[in-house]
Design a protein around this motif. Sequence first.
Motif, PDB file in Angstrom:
ATOM      1  N   GLY A 158      53.109 -27.537 -35.852  1.00  0.00           N
ATOM      2  CA  GLY A 158      51.683 -27.417 -36.097  1.00  0.00           C
ATOM      3  C   GLY A 158      51.110 -28.628 -36.802  1.00  0.00           C
ATOM      4  O   GLY A 158      51.802 -29.623 -37.058  1.00  0.00           O
TER       5      GLY A 158
ATOM      6  N   ILE B 299      53.931 -21.692 -34.901  1.00  0.00           N
ATOM      7  CA  ILE B 299      52.486 -21.598 -35.143  1.00  0.00           C
ATOM      8  C   ILE B 299      52.131 -20.595 -36.233  1.00  0.00           C
ATOM      9  O   ILE B 299      50.993 -20.569 -36.700  1.00  0.00           O
ATOM     10  CB  ILE B 299      51.712 -21.246 -33.847  1.00  0.00           C
ATOM     11  CG1 ILE B 299      52.219 -19.920 -33.255  1.00  0.00           C
ATOM     12  CG2 ILE B 299      51.838 -22.362 -32.826  1.00  0.00           C
ATOM     13  CD1 ILE B 299      51.422 -19.461 -32.033  1.00  0.00           C
TER      14      ILE B 299
ATOM     15  N   ASP C  34      55.016 -20.610 -30.224  1.00  0.00           N
ATOM     16  CA  ASP C  34      54.309 -20.888 -28.978  1.00  0.00           C
ATOM     17  C   ASP C  34      55.383 -21.336 -27.985  1.00  0.00           C
ATOM     18  O   ASP C  34      55.756 -22.504 -27.938  1.00  0.00           O
ATOM     19  CB  ASP C  34      53.264 -21.982 -29.196  1.00  0.00           C
ATOM     20  CG  ASP C  34      52.358 -22.164 -27.986  1.00  0.00           C
ATOM     21  OD1 ASP C  34      52.389 -21.307 -27.092  1.00  0.00           O
ATOM     22  OD2 ASP C  34      51.629 -23.176 -27.937  1.00  0.00           O
TER      23      ASP C  34
END
Length: 435
Positions: free
Chosen positions: A422, A335, A304
Amino acid sequence: MRSFWRGIKTSLVFVLLVPLLSGCWDRLDPENMAFIVAIGVDPGPQNDYLFTFAIAAPKSINVSSGGGGQSSGGSEKKILSLYTVESANIATAIQTSQSFIARKLTLIHSKVFIFGETIARKGIMPILSEVVRNREFRRTMYVLTSHGKAETFIKNIMPTTETDISLWFELELDPNDMGSVIPRNPRFHDFIMDIENVGSGAITIQTAPRIDVRQNKAGFPEPVGTSGSEASQPFSGNQNAGKIHRAGETPVEFFGTAVYKSSKLAGFLKGSETRILNMLRGDFLKTSWDFSDPADTKLNLTIDMKAQRQIKMKVTRTNDSVKVSFHASMEGDLISVQTNVDYTKPENEKKLEKSIEKQIREQSIELLRKTLHEWQTDCYHINNRVKTTFSTQKEWDEFQWDKRIKDIEFDVDINFKMRRYGDQVGPAMEGDEIQ
């Protein structure tokens, strides 16, 4: 004498009130207007043009057949009225259209202007010279370049999730939702400013119709060469509009960039190249970006990605030689990853960062080589920096920037930092592997 001045004052009041009593003789009722939301241009058969117009259908119209959208119940709901007219220019095309369109046609709510590929490669300056003069055209409308004919593209606009065509265009072309795979500033104002700027490469959104999707014939290509678990995963961004591997939904696509040299189409950039273009132009914000996993290059991982700060461009000129240096600072969150490598470990994290920096730099060098050396067009506004190195406009004109683009030297420096991993820090693993 007093009564005389009283009469003068009274007469003056009446004179000042007359303009306020003009009435409604020139009133234009929205109920009696036809709003053109899309205009497509293709070459005509007699050294003229074919103009395709898409009119937003009044909300009261609901037909059981035809194109232009589909309701949730399965019956099609017409949200666009389409027609094509042969004419020498837009003004006469609209005037001719009034012979079979009852409502007053207007361009004040136009959303998109679409060039067919043939007319774009031939040259669009005659069309642009009219558009900039027409007061009804908004400079905020989007400019698109379609593979094939603009007429075919417009006829395949069939939104399935929206009944408001203007809202559909705004949502579909929002660069924040598209993830940097379309240009960030594809509005008409930016386009015409670049066209009029010597050597600048104007850009538009790349589009294409998908007749195979409309006919439910779209499929997924068979792998070429190595297949199965030994094949390398493709990058989703390495596609052009009209070639995306998919089936179903609206049979049109907005993906990638069309690049112009002066007023002629130079070529198309894929979605992945458009991400790099946005980064080098200083228009990059945030997107999901897939890379080869350094632990297994056959597999991809997804970051990301966002710009830590916008691109820094340094331009130096030595006599007739121009050198450009780009420095980009990026950061991202991991991610998606398919290997069991724990990238939270410092040594693995460093390896990942270096790999991503290398991949972005290689893609940037390839794009700069294609646009500057092969297409000889400046999409990065380098000319604005070079121009400041000259004392007079005459010196700049004599430099002939458009002929110097192919000789530009360039370098790219990428700095990337991992930020987060994450909600689950470590890699997902089976219980047996943990033991």
